[in-house]
Design an enzyme around this catalytic site. Sequence first.
Site, short mmCIF file in Angstrom:
data_model
loop_
_atom_site.label_atom_id
_atom_site.label_comp_id
_atom_site.label_asym_id
_atom_site.label_seq_id
_atom_site.Cartn_x
_atom_site.Cartn_y
_atom_site.Cartn_z
CB SER A 51 12.89 12.60 22.66
OG SER A 51 13.65 13.62 23.25
CD GLU A 52 14.37 17.45 19.95
OE1 GLU A 52 13.63 16.65 20.56
OE2 GLU A 52 14.19 18.68 19.96
CG ASN A 53 16.76 12.41 24.46
OD1 ASN A 53 15.80 12.09 23.77
ND2 ASN A 53 16.72 12.39 25.76
N GLY A 54 17.19 10.68 21.10
CA GLY A 54 17.28 9.31 20.62
C GLY A 54 16.32 8.33 21.27
CB SER A 94 17.93 11.00 17.40
OG SER A 94 16.71 11.62 17.74
#
Lengths: 227, 248
Positions: A51-54, A94
Site C-alpha cells: 500500500s502507498e502508505n508503506g 513505499s
Amino acid sequence: MAEEKQPLNREQMAAVLAQNMGYGWIVNLGIGIPTNVSNFLTPEQEIVLHSENGVIGYGRLAGEGEEDPDIVNASATQSVTLNPGAAIVHHADSFNVIRRGMIDVTCLGAYQVAPDGSFANWKITTEPWNNLGGIGGAMDLASSAKQIYLAMDHQTRDGEPRLLEKCSLPVTAPSGVTLVVTNLAVVAVRNGKFILEQHAPGYSAEDIQAVTGARLEISPDFRRVSV
Amino acid sequence: MPRPRIVMSMDEAVAGFADNSSLMIPGFGPGQPTNLLAALWRTPATGLTTISNGVGFESADEDLKGLGDLVMAGRVTKVIAAFTASTRPSRTGTAEALVANGTLKAELVPQGTLAERIRSGGAGVPAFYTPAGVGTETATGKEHREFGGRTFVMETALFADYAFIRAWKADTAGNLVFRRAARNFNPIMATAARNVIVEVEQPIVEAGEIDPDQVHVPGIYVTTLVRIPVGGVLHINRASGMAVRQTA
C-alpha cells in the site's frame, strides 16, 4: 433458457481481479473496488499486498474487534490485518518499491479507458490544467507497475460508455492497462485492442458491445465469469 | 548533546508560529498531528503554505480543527498536495471553490513525487527525475529528459519553515519512533523543515531508553517535543467518528 441478466457487484468484481493474479506477485490495491481484493486472495497465491502508505504484506480487511487504528490500506480509512512477515516503511520508501518496478500489478478504479491502454481516474472535468484533482499515487503506480488492472462500472450513471476509443478526460497514464473488469464484462487490453474475454451472467457479446464506446474483439475463449 | 525543547501544552508548542510560513503536515489516515493543528487553529497565524497528502475537510469539533478549517477560513494561501479536489462528482472538495475564485493557490502533485520532493528537501538534493506523470497534464511545462530510452520529468525538492509531526515514542534527545502506518510522511517531513514540532503519544522517556537501532528519526532534527496530554486526541474511531483520547 437464457440466464437472467445479473451485473457483477463490487465484491464479485474484486473476486475476478483476484483470479487474475499470479503466484507470489507483489500487488498494489487502489481505493474503491480494488481494496476489496484482499478478501478474495487465497493463501496458495502467496500474494504480497503493498500500500502507498508503506504497509508491505497486509491481509484481509480487519473484522470487528480486530481493527488497529494505525493499520489501514490505500483508502486511509479501511482497517486491514497484517500477515506474518509484514513490514512497514515510510512514504518515500513505499514509492521506491513502486518506481523501481517491483509491483507486478496495480489495481485501480477509473472513469475511462481506451484500447491503447491509457486511462483516466484523477479528474472529473475536461477543464484545462488548473492544479485541481485527486491523483494520489495513481500516476506513480501507472508509470512503473508491470501491469495495470482497472475495476470500473461499464457505463456512467447517465448511461454513457466508459470504455472508449480515446479518453475524453485527462489521462493518468498514456499506456499500461492490460485488464479491465467491469460490472458487465472482463476485457483484456492487448496490442491496441479491447478483447472481450468474459461476460456477467445473462449478457451476450452484443449486449456488452452496445454499451461500449469502442470496438470489442471477441476472444475465442469468450465465456461467463465464474465467481 | 543539545536537547530539544520539551513543553507541556500544544499551545506552548506552537506559540510564536510566524505568519506566511510554510508547514509540512503528515498523515494518511493515521499519523496526523491532530493536536498541534488544533492549537495552530487557536493562534492568529495566517498566510500559510501547506504541504500534505490531501487538503482535508472542515470539522465542527474545536479539538479536530485542522487544515481543511484553516483553508476555509482563508488562512492558507497555497496548498501543495496529491489531492486538491474531490474525485467524486457528488462531493465537492474543501479547496475547490477557493481555487476556482483565485483566493487559494494549489499545486497538485502525484503522491510518490510529493514524498520524493520532501525526502529530497531533507536530503539536500535540489531536484530529481521521475517517470510519474510523464504524458499527463501534471508534467506540463516541466523539464523532460531521457535515461536509458525512457522519459522522465524533473521535479524539485520541498523544504518548509515548520513540520508538525505525530510520533508514537520519543526520548529527551528527540529521537522518534513511529507505529505501523502512522509512520507514512512523518519521518521524511521531520527532516525537511527548519522547525520540527512533535506531538508524542507515549510518555517521553529519558535519552538512552530507546535503542539507537530502533530510532526512526534522530533527535538532531527535532526542535520541540510535547506529549499529548490527558484529554488530547489520539485518533478518530472510524466506526463512530468520535475522537479517542489520551487517558493517562
